[in-house]
Design a protein around this motif. Sequence first.
Motif, PDB file in Angstrom:
ATOM      1  N   VAL A 135      22.965  47.173  41.306  1.00  0.00           N
ATOM      2  CA  VAL A 135      24.415  47.267  41.184  1.00  0.00           C
ATOM      3  C   VAL A 135      25.004  46.973  42.557  1.00  0.00           C
ATOM      4  O   VAL A 135      24.661  47.638  43.540  1.00  0.00           O
ATOM      5  CB  VAL A 135      24.844  48.680  40.756  1.00  0.00           C
ATOM      6  N   LEU A 136      25.847  45.970  42.620  1.00  0.00           N
ATOM      7  CA  LEU A 136      26.501  45.684  43.888  1.00  0.00           C
ATOM      8  C   LEU A 136      27.895  46.305  43.858  1.00  0.00           C
ATOM      9  O   LEU A 136      28.615  46.142  42.874  1.00  0.00           O
ATOM     10  CB  LEU A 136      26.601  44.182  44.117  1.00  0.00           C
ATOM     11  N   TYR A 174      20.567  54.488  40.386  1.00  0.00           N
ATOM     12  CA  TYR A 174      20.742  53.034  40.425  1.00  0.00           C
ATOM     13  C   TYR A 174      20.316  52.491  41.778  1.00  0.00           C
ATOM     14  O   TYR A 174      20.423  53.182  42.791  1.00  0.00           O
ATOM     15  CB  TYR A 174      22.220  52.661  40.221  1.00  0.00           C
ATOM     16  N   GLU A 175      19.865  51.247  41.763  1.00  0.00           N
ATOM     17  CA  GLU A 175      19.621  50.567  43.024  1.00  0.00           C
ATOM     18  C   GLU A 175      20.950  49.937  43.433  1.00  0.00           C
ATOM     19  O   GLU A 175      21.461  49.038  42.762  1.00  0.00           O
ATOM     20  CB  GLU A 175      18.553  49.485  42.833  1.00  0.00           C
ATOM     21  N   GLY A 181      22.650  42.569  38.969  1.00  0.00           N
ATOM     22  CA  GLY A 181      22.893  42.490  37.530  1.00  0.00           C
ATOM     23  C   GLY A 181      24.291  42.926  37.168  1.00  0.00           C
ATOM     24  O   GLY A 181      24.812  42.623  36.095  1.00  0.00           O
ATOM     25  N   GLU A 182      24.886  43.696  38.087  1.00  0.00           N
ATOM     26  CA  GLU A 182      26.196  44.256  37.811  1.00  0.00           C
ATOM     27  C   GLU A 182      26.942  44.343  39.136  1.00  0.00           C
ATOM     28  O   GLU A 182      26.408  44.869  40.100  1.00  0.00           O
ATOM     29  CB  GLU A 182      25.968  45.668  37.244  1.00  0.00           C
ATOM     30  N   ALA A 183      28.152  43.786  39.172  1.00  0.00           N
ATOM     31  CA  ALA A 183      28.935  43.856  40.404  1.00  0.00           C
ATOM     32  C   ALA A 183      30.257  44.548  40.126  1.00  0.00           C
ATOM     33  O   ALA A 183      30.982  44.175  39.208  1.00  0.00           O
ATOM     34  CB  ALA A 183      29.171  42.459  40.980  1.00  0.00           C
ATOM     35  N   LEU A 184      30.524  45.587  40.909  1.00  0.00           N
ATOM     36  CA  LEU A 184      31.774  46.330  40.762  1.00  0.00           C
ATOM     37  C   LEU A 184      32.670  46.005  41.951  1.00  0.00           C
ATOM     38  O   LEU A 184      32.236  46.117  43.100  1.00  0.00           O
ATOM     39  CB  LEU A 184      31.510  47.838  40.748  1.00  0.00           C
ATOM     40  N   TYR A 185      33.902  45.636  41.670  1.00  0.00           N
ATOM     41  CA  TYR A 185      34.847  45.289  42.727  1.00  0.00           C
ATOM     42  C   TYR A 185      35.908  46.370  42.799  1.00  0.00           C
ATOM     43  O   TYR A 185      36.778  46.453  41.928  1.00  0.00           O
ATOM     44  CB  TYR A 185      35.507  43.949  42.413  1.00  0.00           C
ATOM     45  N   VAL A 186      35.803  47.203  43.830  1.00  0.00           N
ATOM     46  CA  VAL A 186      36.749  48.305  43.976  1.00  0.00           C
ATOM     47  C   VAL A 186      37.929  47.791  44.800  1.00  0.00           C
ATOM     48  O   VAL A 186      37.907  47.827  46.033  1.00  0.00           O
ATOM     49  CB  VAL A 186      36.085  49.517  44.661  1.00  0.00           C
TER      50      VAL A 186
END
Length: 587
Positions: A115-116, A151-152, A340-345
């Motif tokens: 998870v980025l 999570y990584e 696999g998953e990128a969250l943009y805060v």
Amino acid sequence: MSVISELSVRFGDAFEKIGLDRAYGGVTMSDRPDLAQFQNNGALAAASAAGRQPREIAGDVVRQVSDPAVFFELSVAGPGFVNIRLTDDFLAGWLADLSGDERYGHRPHTADGKVLIDFGGPNVAKAMHVGHLRSSLIGDSLQRVFRFAGYEVVSDIHFGDWGTQMGQLIIEAQARKPDLPYFDPDQSGPYPTDPPFTLDNLQEMYPAVTARTKADPAEADRARQATLELQQGRPGYRALWQHFWDVSHDSQKRDFDQLGVAFDLWHGESTVHDRVAPMLDKIRDGGGATEDAGALIIELAEPEDAKEVPPLLLTKSDGGYLYGTTDLATIDNRVDMGVGEALYVVDARQALHFEQVFRAAHKTGVAPQTMVLEHVPFGTMNGPDGKPFKTREGGVLRLDDLIGVVREAALKRLEEAELATDYPEAERLDIAAKVGLAALKYGDLSNNRVSNYTFDLERFTSFEGKTGPYLLYGAVRIKSILRKAAEADLGPGSIVPSTKDAERALMLELTRFPEVIDRTVELRAPNHLAEYAYDVVTAFNRFYEACHILTEEDAARQASWLGLVDLTLRMLTRLLDLLGIEIPERM
Ligand code: ARG
């Protein structure tokens, strides 16, 4: 596993045994803590499909689920709820298990895939604004809680270091110091190693040049040209840009260190520069883009769109590229990193930008369809005037100013409350720094992420109410209880069944930890952690009032109580850490 999930499994089994879907078995905390600890409403939901009276179904479920070792009470109430109370033996056993578990009952997430988390996002040479502050606080809490949940995680500050503002700074630098070697097209180095401008210079130059380019189209053209040449690799511009970058990086790194926020990666828009051209070629070849008057664009509108989604502009007619282009190339890079998953805060105001970039990424195949790209938006922190908060003129927020302001306020509060007064000066200042950051962080993170809120220094730094300082004071008090006990040669022992309401209530509160973690992760919403930390402290304070630990005569009970105190402290320390808040040793 949490108590709620354990009970839900038992109720699910019961529903299944009477021929109904086990999904009806979901158990929740009771709405009426005066009447019950937990409840199940499944019978009400099942009634119409089953063609039976809800109270009748509830009665059957109760008979199936019944287990005297676990349930002190199971009763059908109202139109067909099941009210649930646990036996004190069962609860004590549960707490004993929690106490030996560093995860407090939380089962780690195990699926692989990185998870980025993209947060912070300050810009080179530009002052931060509240959007960057909120992004930093929320993003940091999320990286902590995702990591804890198993999570990584890779966090990336995604520095704004490659847009038009870079060209603007270059022309401003030339206007101010035309004799510097960076502007001579016939020179290709070596260039001076000392930066020609400080961060203060840059932050003053930036608004000056924006005003100039706004007023004068010829200047705007020069800035665009400089940006283009920078992007195309003109050596003098690159060397000057590197100074801007270094100066900004060093100062922002210091600020983030003070704030207690760390990033795995200090990538920026410039990091993916080399990816842009090959990516654009691929997109062109794949037929996913259209050329329009020399510009390259991706059409994104879908028939089911309620609001218009304009095309994403990838290159301008002069070949220069934009914010969306570097964001797309950044996704390309993240795919290669195994994300696999990128969250943009990022600020809610950038919602459309991310909608465009994410659609473009999936549409062009830059991101595989399976990759999750998610904007995690948030509202604004306003000042007392109802406008976005700033610490200086011109909408500017200086992180070090803000940290100074909350620290000063915390020091004053400590004095008022006569706390830490006779401690060594260095310790007093350290405590004030921690209290100040707790005030700032809790004041932010306790709000629903998408709401706007007002930065209220008085309220945030108060030792009363739902505030960071209140929680820190609570935690410090727990530490001192354990210290006093240790001085009297007393220590935590194994947890025995409770005999008092406030003690039982604290135990129940402590069993909720796993759900709170999962809900925070699922909703990307640290306010659930913040709320829970407050509930834990409140439950503890009631317990401490009702149970006079140090004077208790029954040694086993006393040791059990100290066991609860110790567990509360460890869990609270963890919760506050997940909010980015550090507890001082004493106050
Ligand atoms: N630098 C941007 C700004 O100041 C925020 C960056 C957010 N992250 C991203 N991948 N676009 O608005």
